[in-house]
Design an enzyme around this catalytic site. Structure first.
Site, PDB file in Angstrom:
ATOM      1  N   LYS A 275       0.876  -0.992  -0.380  1.00 33.25           N
ATOM      2  CA  LYS A 275      -0.220  -0.142  -0.243  1.00 33.25           C
ATOM      3  C   LYS A 275       0.887   0.861   0.157  1.00 33.25           C
ATOM      4  O   LYS A 275       1.461   1.661   1.042  1.00 33.25           O
ATOM      5  CB  LYS A 275      -1.087   0.391   1.108  1.00 33.25           C
ATOM      6  CG  LYS A 275      -1.755   1.074   1.607  1.00 33.25           C
ATOM      7  CD  LYS A 275      -1.516   1.966   2.183  1.00 33.25           C
ATOM      8  CE  LYS A 275      -1.960   3.662   2.825  1.00 33.25           C
ATOM      9  NZ  LYS A 275      -1.635   4.822   0.983  1.00 33.25           N
TER      10      LYS A 275
ATOM     11  N   GLU B   2      10.785   2.315  10.402  1.00 32.54           N
ATOM     12  CA  GLU B   2      11.177   3.766  10.250  1.00 32.54           C
ATOM     13  C   GLU B   2      10.631   3.972  10.618  1.00 32.54           C
ATOM     14  O   GLU B   2       9.663   4.976   9.377  1.00 32.54           O
ATOM     15  CB  GLU B   2      11.389   3.438   9.153  1.00 32.54           C
ATOM     16  CG  GLU B   2      12.952   2.187   8.817  1.00 32.54           C
ATOM     17  CD  GLU B   2      13.935   1.841  10.092  1.00 32.54           C
ATOM     18  OE1 GLU B   2      14.304   2.752  10.395  1.00 32.54           O
ATOM     19  OE2 GLU B   2      14.400   1.174  11.057  1.00 32.54           O
TER      20      GLU B   2
ATOM     21  N   CYS C 122      13.980  11.461   5.649  1.00 31.35           N
ATOM     22  CA  CYS C 122      13.907  11.431   6.972  1.00 31.35           C
ATOM     23  C   CYS C 122      15.469  11.354   7.644  1.00 31.35           C
ATOM     24  O   CYS C 122      15.655  11.333   9.022  1.00 31.35           O
ATOM     25  CB  CYS C 122      13.688   9.379   7.341  1.00 31.35           C
ATOM     26  SG  CYS C 122      14.389   8.488   6.359  1.00 31.35           S
TER      27      CYS C 122
ATOM     28  N   GLU D 219      10.896  17.320  14.150  1.00 37.19           N
ATOM     29  CA  GLU D 219      10.832  17.211  12.712  1.00 37.19           C
ATOM     30  C   GLU D 219      10.175  18.218  11.565  1.00 37.19           C
ATOM     31  O   GLU D 219       8.314  18.318  12.018  1.00 37.19           O
ATOM     32  CB  GLU D 219      11.075  15.473  12.194  1.00 37.19           C
ATOM     33  CG  GLU D 219      11.208  15.482  11.261  1.00 37.19           C
ATOM     34  CD  GLU D 219      11.279  13.596  10.527  1.00 37.19           C
ATOM     35  OE1 GLU D 219      11.593  13.127   9.482  1.00 37.19           O
ATOM     36  OE2 GLU D 219       9.876  13.243  10.513  1.00 37.19           O
TER      37      GLU D 219
END
Length: 488
Positions: free
Chosen positions: A180, A255, A289, A390
């Site tokens: 997905k 992750e 990331c 972040e």
């Protein structure tokens, strides 16, 4: 074919066939460089569609795992060759869907090709060890067994490399796959699946289902016939998926985010540090990331570093990633643009000084895109929001320190631990950084972003579920160890 004869509508891929969703509805994928341009439409799938894909994968898995590793590897070699031939098409699609420059998406496509070839070779490597037994008349050894059906949930920022580095090891070790992708880049994923189809993989070995994360993503986490889940994305969603998988005993791999520091020591090669800082922070519009987010600079060189940094950042060209001469494209969607702008406000509200960017660029060529300037703050303390959370955009916070040790303490003062780098010529500083930095990826005199495909990748603290992707380390997630004792 995936494309409808009526328009650019892309179907799900289930059981070796391209099929429309049972809902009859589609979702629009747009070009972030021009929100009026439609890249394509993908299926707005239901749990019924997911169930069909999982059933297909489950049925195919028994025969797939019975193939030898070299036979499975040959399929991956074939996919790699097909992807390489379709390099320009796939890269252009990814740029139109995600926004990064064409040079970057071509590089990402070639990385996907290399990953496929790497794992194709893994099919010929050992899967166990002989272990001495206390019984001299017995043989004891280990082997590896696939998990079964693996659910793959991928983000929009690396629409080619991340799906491939999850799919390829899953398949080579005998699992079947239901993927997905993020809706923003699902057309690119459909093009990747076309390569698998053309390579002739048996029906049901790999399946694509597009749709809302709350339905398809959560459905993968909850599905009783999915034995393993590999996810890359936000911390909030990752933890939710992990919780769901844990409750039913499925294996999971997460992750997630990063707040990656760069320390620039007084003895550093400043030109190298500035080049790497800009690349690490602003390539892909900072939407990695592993992107550089905090730049921690020793006070004796701070002013010189800042002056040189600003001079180079001013040279960055912003625009449509398909055009020649463009260095940085738009944010990938409206939500991400607004997130970046909201952190600019937070930085100002908490006392930071905005010394570059922080706004949408001016000009008619930017009006219909999700563009934002590279953004640099100074007078930042470790307690500020922009030093802790972040941003996932072209945004860095400069932090002045009096020593490398103080820089290390600040570098570790976040919930994340994905990647980190230091620029220094002092071996003592290098060793301290290696030993004390709480991050899964340590880089010395290199930008924080980037890891080679044959090396383990993953984070510490809140950046991951403490497993590793890529390289031989992928075997640990996608298989289970069997210990075998044989006595004649």
């Amino acid at each position: 074919m995936t494309v409808s004869t009526k328009s650019n509508i892309y179907s799900n891929f289930v059981g070796g066939k391209w099929v429309e969703s049972s809902s009859g509805d589609v979702l629009r994928s747009i070009n972030p460089a021009n929100k009026n341009e439609t890249v394509g439409y993908v299926q707005d799938s239901t749990k019924e569609d997911l169930n069909a894909a999982v059933a297909s994968a489950k049925e195919a898995q028994y025969q797939w795992k019975k193939l030898s590793g070299s036979e499975r590897g040959q399929y991956l070699y074939n996919v790699a060759n097909i992807m390489e031939k379709r390099l320009n098409e796939i890269a252009e699609c990814a740029t139109r869907e995600m926004g990064k420059t064409l040079a970057e998406t071509k590089g990402e496509t070639l990385r996907g090709v290399a990953i496929l070839r790497y794992y194709a070779g893994e099919g010929m490597r050992k899967v166990g060890d002989v272990i001495p037994s206390t019984d001299q008349e017995a043989l004891m050894f280990t082997t590896r067994a696939p998990l079964g059906v693996v659910g793959v949930i991928t983000p929009w920022n690396f629409p080619i490399a991340i799906p491939i580095w999850k799919i390829a090891p899953a398949l080579i070790y005998g699992n079947t796959v239901v993927i997905k992708p993020a809706t923003d880049t699902a057309v690119t994923c459909a093009k990747i699946l076309e390569c698998f189809e053309e390579a002739g993989l048996p029906e049901g070995v790999i399946n694509l289902v597009t749709g809302a994360g709350s339905i398809i993503g959560q459905g993968i986490a909850d599905h009783p016939d999915i034995n393993g889940i590999t996810f890359t994305g936000s911390n909030n969603i990752g933890k939710q998926i992990g919780k769901s998988a844990l409750q039913r005993g499925a294996k999971y791999q997460l992750e997630m985010g990063g707040k990656n520091p760069v320390i620039v020591a007084a003895d550093a090669d400043l030109d190298l540090a500035i080049e790497a800082t800009i690349s690490g922070a602003f390539r892909s519009t900072g939407q990695k990331c592993t992107a550089t987010s905090r730049v921690i600079v020793e006070s004796t060189i701070y002013d010189t570093f800042k002056e040189k940094l600003l001079a180079e950042v001013k040279k960055i060209t912003i625009g449509n990633g398909l055009k020649d001469g463009i260095w940085m494209g738009p944010c990938s969607n409206e939500s991400q643009l607004q997130t970046v702008l909201s952190y600019v406000k937070k930085g100002l509200d908490e006392g930071g000084s905005l010394i570059f960017g922080g706004e949408k660029p001016k000009g008619s060529e930017y009006d219909n895109g999700f563009y934002v300037q590279p953004t640099i703050f100074e007078d930042v303390t470790s307690q500020m929001t922009i030093a802790q959370e972040e941003v996932f955009g072209p945004f860095i916070a400069l932090i002045k320190v009096d020593s490398v040790q103080e820089g290390l303490d600040i570098a570790n003062d976040v919930q994340y631990g994905l990647s980190a780098s230091i620029f220094t010529t002092n071996i003592g500083h290098m060793l301290s950084f290696i030993n004390e930095m709480d991050a899964g990826l340590i880089r010395i005199n290199a930008e924080s972003a980037g890891v080679e495909l044959q090396a383990p990748f993953g984070g510490m603290k809140q950046s991951s579920s403490h497993s590793r992707e890529q390289g031989e380390a992928a075997k640990d997630f996608f298989t289970s160890i069997k210990t075998v004792f044989v006595k004649g």
